[in-house]
Design an enzyme around this catalytic site. Structure first.
Site, short mmCIF file in Angstrom:
data_model
loop_
_atom_site.label_atom_id
_atom_site.label_comp_id
_atom_site.label_asym_id
_atom_site.label_seq_id
_atom_site.Cartn_x
_atom_site.Cartn_y
_atom_site.Cartn_z
N ILE A 13 0.68 -0.57 0.06
CA ILE A 13 0.23 0.02 0.03
C ILE A 13 1.37 1.33 -0.22
CG2 ILE A 13 -2.51 1.01 0.97
CD1 ILE A 13 -2.57 -1.89 2.55
N ASP A 32 12.10 2.74 4.72
CA ASP A 32 11.80 1.35 4.73
C ASP A 32 13.00 0.50 4.56
OD1 ASP A 32 9.18 0.27 2.58
OD2 ASP A 32 11.08 -1.01 3.94
N ASP A 51 15.29 1.80 9.66
CA ASP A 51 13.82 1.03 10.61
C ASP A 51 13.77 1.54 11.65
OD1 ASP A 51 13.11 -0.41 12.61
OD2 ASP A 51 13.43 -2.19 11.81
N TYR A 141 -2.25 -8.81 15.86
CA TYR A 141 -2.29 -7.39 14.98
C TYR A 141 -2.48 -6.44 15.37
CZ TYR A 141 -2.42 -5.66 10.55
OH TYR A 141 -2.96 -4.08 9.30
N HIS A 189 -3.67 -13.75 1.27
CA HIS A 189 -4.04 -12.68 0.71
C HIS A 189 -4.74 -13.51 -0.70
CE1 HIS A 189 -1.70 -9.68 2.45
NE2 HIS A 189 -3.18 -9.71 3.03
N1 UFG Z 1 -9.41 -17.09 2.04
C1 UFG Z 1 -9.38 -18.45 1.07
N2 UFG Z 1 -8.93 -18.79 0.99
C2 UFG Z 1 -7.12 -18.28 0.64
C3 UFG Z 1 -7.18 -17.49 0.86
C4 UFG Z 1 -8.54 -16.43 1.57
O1 UFG Z 1 -10.59 -18.50 1.21
O2 UFG Z 1 -6.10 -18.88 -0.03
C5 UFG Z 1 -10.75 -16.60 2.38
C6 UFG Z 1 -10.35 -15.95 3.89
O3 UFG Z 1 -11.07 -17.02 4.49
C7 UFG Z 1 -11.48 -14.46 3.56
C8 UFG Z 1 -11.08 -13.95 2.52
O4 UFG Z 1 -11.04 -14.75 2.01
O5 UFG Z 1 -12.46 -15.17 4.50
C9 UFG Z 1 -10.40 -12.79 3.24
O6 UFG Z 1 -8.78 -12.90 3.46
P1 UFG Z 1 -7.61 -11.94 3.24
O7 UFG Z 1 -6.89 -13.13 4.10
O8 UFG Z 1 -7.52 -11.87 1.69
O9 UFG Z 1 -7.78 -10.95 3.66
P2 UFG Z 1 -8.92 -11.24 5.38
O10 UFG Z 1 -9.99 -10.20 5.06
O11 UFG Z 1 -8.12 -12.47 6.04
O12 UFG Z 1 -7.96 -9.78 5.97
C10 UFG Z 1 -8.10 -8.39 6.15
C11 UFG Z 1 -6.45 -7.77 5.84
C12 UFG Z 1 -5.36 -8.22 7.66
C13 UFG Z 1 -6.57 -7.21 7.93
C14 UFG Z 1 -8.19 -8.21 8.18
C15 UFG Z 1 -9.11 -7.56 8.64
O13 UFG Z 1 -5.96 -8.61 5.00
O14 UFG Z 1 -4.58 -7.37 7.84
O15 UFG Z 1 -8.45 -8.35 6.57
O16 UFG Z 1 -10.30 -8.51 9.47
F1 UFG Z 1 -6.31 -7.95 9.35
#
Ligand code: UFG
Length: 328
Positions: A13, A32, A51, A141, A189
């Site tokens: 980001i 960074d 850092d 986190y 993600h």
């Molecule tokens: N998911 C899958 N398969 C995968 C990866 C993800 O089904 O291989 C699902 C997860 O279970 C979730 C959705 O896709 O339901 C989104 O998952 P992400 O990991 O992409 O994102 P998150 O919602 O878990 O996380 C995001 C941000 C985090 C933040 C969070 C807040 O990336 O930094 O939202 O809840 F903390």
């Protein structure tokens, strides 16, 4: 306001923020440690490698450049890893913020836009989520980010450092003009994983649970284009510069999409079959997270411009052109 320090500006980001500020004619200094960031993602800005926890490093950066405002992205952000190693998350994220605010106080810089997260809410009380809703993080986190929001509030009162804490929902997409995108190791993600499967770099996508209380049983999230996110940071900085009041702002589209809908949209955008397999739930995933973005619209004048197809299309352009990310 001319010179902006972007801490963590080599990350996903942060690099999109840097690209927008450069496009708008700001002088941008990126700090960074390149621990998860990529130097190749920093375009048109000065990069100082160090850092943010290192006070002497920040003193050098603040002495070298006439910094008018700070945007702080520097943090660890993997939910699962934070549960396994909370000390790493509090240690890096909170200590980094303390160090940054100390340098700002010592150098007379009084505006900071801070990366917070929807994970500050934990399991939401209602949808869409408003900034005034209960914040009870379910992982270290989110807890580390909420702790920093507290620190920001008290630093505002004590030192007059004003802040916008931007609570991101699910960031995705890329900047196809600047040639930058998402490159995490490991990637956790959903959208990049789906597109890696479209590219044939994974044989399938695992759907983490299809027994949630949602229309199709899979988790619903609010996906927001990373360029729209960057735009909100710029508006937040300008708002603080005008004397705007400190506080948290949700950054989401206000729309929710299920995991199955994401995979289906990606099939349509890429024209690839994208095999998917239902797997067990991932620990700690709330079933639905959708932002109310009313405050950001009304107070910052922000409006997300790009919908889900655009998000996935831009991410797809990046992944096709950079199948191994930045290659480092
Ligand atoms: N998911 C899958 N398969 C995968 C990866 C993800 O089904 O291989 C699902 C997860 O279970 C979730 C959705 O896709 O339901 C989104 O998952 P992400 O990991 O992409 O994102 P998150 O919602 O878990 O996380 C995001 C941000 C985090 C933040 C969070 C807040 O990336 O930094 O939202 O809840 F903390």
């Amino acid at each position: 306001m001319k010179t902006i320090l972007v801490a963590g500006g080599a990350g996903y980001i942060g690099s999109h923020m840097t690209a927008l500020l450069v496009e708008k004619g700001y002088d941008v200094v990126v700090a960074d440690n390149l621990c998860t960031g990529h130097w190749q993602a920093v375009k048109g800005a000065r990069l100082r490698v160090g850092d943010v926890r290192d006070g002497a490093f920040l003193d050098r950066v603040f002495s070298e450049f006439p910094i008018d405002g700070v945007i702080n992205f520097a943090a660890f952000s993997l939910v699962g890893e934070s549960v396994a190693d909370p000390l790493k998350y509090y240690g890096n994220n909170v200590t980094g913020a303390v160090s940054m605010l100390t340098a700002m106080k010592n150098h007379g810089v009084d505006k900071i836009v801070f990366s917070s997260t929807a994970a500050t809410y934990g399991e939401p009380e209602k949808q869409p989520i408003e900034e005034t809703d209960r914040t009870e993080p379910t992982n270290p986190y989110g807890a580390s980010k909420l702790a920093i929001e507290g620190l920001l509030k008290w630093s505002d009162r004590a030192y007059g450092i004003r802040y916008a804490a931007l609570r991101y929902f699910n960031a995705a997409g890329s900047n196809t003009d600047a040639g930058i995108g998402e490159d995490h190791h490991p990637e956790t993600h959903l959208i990049p994983i789906v597109l890696q499967a479209a590219l044939g770099k994974r044989d399938h996508v695992g759907i983490y649970g299809d027994d949630y209380p949602t229309a199709d049983g899979t988790c619903v999230r609010d996906y927001i284009h990373v360029r729209d996110l960057a735009q909100a940071h710029l508006l937040a900085l300008e708002y603080l510069d005008r004397g705007g009041e400190s506080g948290p702002f949700n950054l989401g589209s206000g729309d929710g999409f299920s995991v199955k809908e994401i995979i289906e949209t990606a099939r349509k955008v890429t024209g690839k079959p994208i095999p998917a397999v239902v797997e067990p739930r991932r620990a700690g995933d709330p079933s639905v997270l959708i932002a109310s973005n009313r405050k950001a619209r009304e107070v910052l004048g922000w409006k997300p411009e790009r919908g889900l197809e655009q998000i996935i299309a831009d991410a797809w352009t990046w992944h096709q052109g950079h199948p191994d990310g930045y290659g480092d």
